[in-house]
Design an enzyme around this catalytic site. Structure first.
Site, PDB file in Angstrom:
ATOM      1  N   ALA A  66      -3.729   1.194  10.666  1.00 30.88           N
ATOM      2  CA  ALA A  66      -3.270   2.324  11.467  1.00 30.88           C
ATOM      3  C   ALA A  66      -2.620   3.316  10.507  1.00 30.88           C
ATOM      4  CB  ALA A  66      -2.277   1.840  12.511  1.00 30.88           C
ATOM      5  N   GLY A 111      -4.443  -2.600  11.301  1.00 30.38           N
ATOM      6  CA  GLY A 111      -5.284  -2.174  12.422  1.00 30.38           C
ATOM      7  C   GLY A 111      -6.775  -2.212  12.094  1.00 30.38           C
ATOM      8  N   GLU A 114      -7.732  -5.708  12.649  1.00 27.61           N
ATOM      9  CA  GLU A 114      -7.713  -5.922  14.102  1.00 27.61           C
ATOM     10  C   GLU A 114      -8.980  -5.374  14.743  1.00 27.61           C
ATOM     11  OE1 GLU A 114      -3.693  -4.191  14.369  1.00 27.61           O
ATOM     12  OE2 GLU A 114      -3.115  -6.060  15.355  1.00 27.61           O
ATOM     13  N   GLU A 134       1.541  -5.544   7.802  1.00 30.30           N
ATOM     14  CA  GLU A 134       2.547  -4.930   8.683  1.00 30.30           C
ATOM     15  C   GLU A 134       3.985  -5.328   8.345  1.00 30.30           C
ATOM     16  OE1 GLU A 134      -0.424  -5.832   9.680  1.00 30.30           O
ATOM     17  OE2 GLU A 134      -1.140  -4.527  11.280  1.00 30.30           O
TER      18      GLU A 134
HETATM   19  C1  HXC Z   1      -2.227   6.380   6.158  1.00 29.49           C
HETATM   20  C2  HXC Z   1      -3.305   5.734   4.241  1.00 29.49           C
HETATM   21  C3  HXC Z   1      -3.364   4.401   4.697  1.00 29.49           C
HETATM   22  C4  HXC Z   1      -2.819   4.108   5.984  1.00 29.49           C
HETATM   23  C5  HXC Z   1      -4.281   4.490   2.756  1.00 29.49           C
HETATM   24  N1  HXC Z   1      -3.892   5.741   3.035  1.00 29.49           N
HETATM   25  N2  HXC Z   1      -3.973   3.648   3.746  1.00 29.49           N
HETATM   26  N3  HXC Z   1      -2.748   6.714   4.966  1.00 29.49           N
HETATM   27  N4  HXC Z   1      -2.258   5.134   6.660  1.00 29.49           N
HETATM   28  N5  HXC Z   1      -2.852   2.891   6.516  1.00 29.49           N
HETATM   29  C6  HXC Z   1      -4.038   6.949   2.220  1.00 29.49           C
HETATM   30  C7  HXC Z   1      -3.060   6.974   1.053  1.00 29.49           C
HETATM   31  O1  HXC Z   1      -1.794   7.446   1.479  1.00 29.49           O
HETATM   32  C8  HXC Z   1      -3.761   7.930   0.124  1.00 29.49           C
HETATM   33  O2  HXC Z   1      -3.599   9.253   0.570  1.00 29.49           O
HETATM   34  C9  HXC Z   1      -5.237   7.594   0.322  1.00 29.49           C
HETATM   35  O3  HXC Z   1      -5.312   6.932   1.598  1.00 29.49           O
HETATM   36  C10 HXC Z   1      -5.762   6.639  -0.745  1.00 29.49           C
HETATM   37  O4  HXC Z   1      -4.925   5.507  -0.790  1.00 29.49           O
HETATM   38  P1  HXC Z   1      -4.216   4.961  -2.119  1.00 29.49           P
HETATM   39  O5  HXC Z   1      -3.017   4.210  -1.702  1.00 29.49           O
HETATM   40  O6  HXC Z   1      -4.011   6.084  -3.093  1.00 29.49           O
HETATM   41  O7  HXC Z   1      -5.350   4.000  -2.677  1.00 29.49           O
HETATM   42  P2  HXC Z   1      -5.134   2.693  -3.560  1.00 29.49           P
HETATM   43  O8  HXC Z   1      -4.082   2.882  -4.586  1.00 29.49           O
HETATM   44  O9  HXC Z   1      -6.505   2.305  -4.038  1.00 29.49           O
HETATM   45  O10 HXC Z   1      -4.614   1.575  -2.540  1.00 29.49           O
HETATM   46  C11 HXC Z   1      -5.421   1.160  -1.471  1.00 29.49           C
HETATM   47  C12 HXC Z   1      -4.568   0.358  -0.462  1.00 29.49           C
HETATM   48  C13 HXC Z   1      -3.307   1.203  -0.084  1.00 29.49           C
HETATM   49  C14 HXC Z   1      -4.118  -0.968  -1.119  1.00 29.49           C
HETATM   50  C15 HXC Z   1      -5.439   0.048   0.747  1.00 29.49           C
HETATM   51  O11 HXC Z   1      -3.778   2.498   0.320  1.00 29.49           O
HETATM   52  C16 HXC Z   1      -2.501   0.624   1.021  1.00 29.49           C
HETATM   53  O12 HXC Z   1      -1.738  -0.295   0.841  1.00 29.49           O
HETATM   54  N6  HXC Z   1      -2.621   1.237   2.225  1.00 29.49           N
HETATM   55  C17 HXC Z   1      -1.811   0.828   3.348  1.00 29.49           C
HETATM   56  C18 HXC Z   1      -2.347  -0.426   3.951  1.00 29.49           C
HETATM   57  C19 HXC Z   1      -1.513  -0.903   5.134  1.00 29.49           C
HETATM   58  O13 HXC Z   1      -0.317  -1.164   4.980  1.00 29.49           O
HETATM   59  N7  HXC Z   1      -2.160  -1.023   6.301  1.00 29.49           N
HETATM   60  C20 HXC Z   1      -1.477  -1.480   7.506  1.00 29.49           C
HETATM   61  C21 HXC Z   1      -0.859  -0.318   8.234  1.00 29.49           C
HETATM   62  S1  HXC Z   1       0.085  -0.859   9.612  1.00 29.49           S
HETATM   63  P3  HXC Z   1      -2.699  10.336  -0.255  1.00 29.49           P
HETATM   64  O14 HXC Z   1      -2.940  11.608   0.494  1.00 29.49           O
HETATM   65  O15 HXC Z   1      -1.320   9.842  -0.186  1.00 29.49           O
HETATM   66  O16 HXC Z   1      -3.277  10.302  -1.638  1.00 29.49           O
HETATM   67  C22 HXC Z   1      -1.044  -1.115  10.834  1.00 29.49           C
HETATM   68  C23 HXC Z   1      -0.464  -1.444  12.202  1.00 29.49           C
HETATM   69  C24 HXC Z   1      -1.504  -1.646  13.245  1.00 29.49           C
HETATM   70  O17 HXC Z   1      -2.197  -1.075  10.647  1.00 29.49           O
HETATM   71  C25 HXC Z   1      -0.887  -1.749  14.626  1.00 29.49           C
HETATM   72  C26 HXC Z   1      -0.323  -0.495  15.136  1.00 29.49           C
HETATM   73  C27 HXC Z   1       0.218  -0.585  16.535  1.00 29.49           C
END
Ligand code: HXC
Length: 260
Positions: A66, A111, A114, A134
């Protein structure tokens, strides 16, 4: 309104739906979820569509979760509403009569995992990484992940993933039964399409009822599930597809199902 982040391509009974927001690794914000829900709703109504493939744009991510940037600003009320919006999409996928195949072409996190877990079959590319990060953000999975993962692989492995927030690679996901198969990334789309085409050849009513029997049966006692299965089995004998399928076998020809 035109979709901004969801692509949908329909060919020979197979719809390929792509979450197309590669600059954010296809992260799901409320707009993307809304577009995805509308797209899936239309596909469920479309008689020309037999099977859906769900994937992410680019070579890096299926869906990296998400949208954290959107969630960062949410109030408690908005967070709850966002979880409910996502859960509605996941439950809709489960209730669809058409099978949905997830082609996980890279990161499937939070997400994103999921979303894959809501699908009927998961194929993953060999570079895929899966997990529930998360808790590293101070939240928990909210689109059904705690429920679907523990039902799929059991509570202990589910807890190991959800409580640590760690990622696992595609091979481990395969060994744990999170995904059905792992293939080279270049072959993932073809592999998903092969399965979709094989399913699309079958009677769509039978396919839909079989999916329904498995999905709904998991929430029943075994005896209720057996009763449910035999009812659906009986209903199919009132369809032309059953007559065509069995008639074709007897006449030694290929069945031509009409989905009625
Ligand atoms: C918003 C995201 C994102 C996310 C990546 N990006 N994941 N933006 N939400 N979940 C964006 C980054 O900010 C970045 O944009 C661009 O995508 C590229 O990502 P990088 O981080 O630069 O890439 P990299 O270094 O290769 O790392 C990849 C990654 C990392 C390991 C996947 O992006 C990461 O950890 N993302 C978050 C993963 C996460 O925590 N997902 C769970 C979210 S909570 P910019 O513009 O900054 O360069 C969830 C809850 C669900 O899902 C339920 C809700 C009710």
């Amino acid at each position: 309104m035109e979709n901004q982040n969801i692509l949908c391509d329909i060919a020979e009974g197979v719809a390929t739906v792509t979450v197309n927001r590669p600059a954010s690794l296809n992260a799901l914000n409320s707009q993307v979820l809304g577009e995805l829900e509308c797209t899936l709703y239309k596909l469920e109504q479309d008689n020309a569509v037999r099977v859906v493939i769900l994937t992410g744009a680019g070579e890096k991510a299926f869906v990296a979760g998400a949208d954290i940037k959107e969630m960062a600003e949410m109030t408690s009320f908005e967070g709850h509403r966002f979880a409910l919006q996502g859960q509605r999409v996941m439950l809709f996928i489960e209730k669809m009569s058409k099978p949905v195949i997830a082609a996980v072409n890279g990161y499937a996190l939070g997400g994103g995992l999921e979303l894959a877990l809501a699908c009927d079959v998961i194929y993953a590319s060999d570079n895929a990484k899966l997990g529930f990060p998360e808790v590293t953000l101070g939240i928990i999975p909210g689109f059904g992940g705690t429920q679907n993962l523990s039902r799929l692989i059991g509570p202990n492995r589910a807890k190991e993933l959800v409580l640590s927030g760690r990622m696992i690679n595609a091979q481990k996901a395969l060994a744990w039964g999170v995904v059905n198969e792992v293939v080279a990334q270049a072959e993932l789309a073809a592999k998903a399409l092969d399965l979709a085409r094989e399913i699309a050849k079958n009677g769509s009513l039978g396919v839909g009822y079989a999916k329904n029997a498995i999905v709904n049966g998991l929430n029943m006692t075994k005896e209720d599930g057996f009763r449910y299965e035999s009812s659906l089995f009986g209903v199919l004998f009132a369809t032309e597809d059953q007559k065509e399928g069995m008639g074709a076998f007897v006449e030694k020809r290929k069945a031509q199902f009409q989905g009625k």
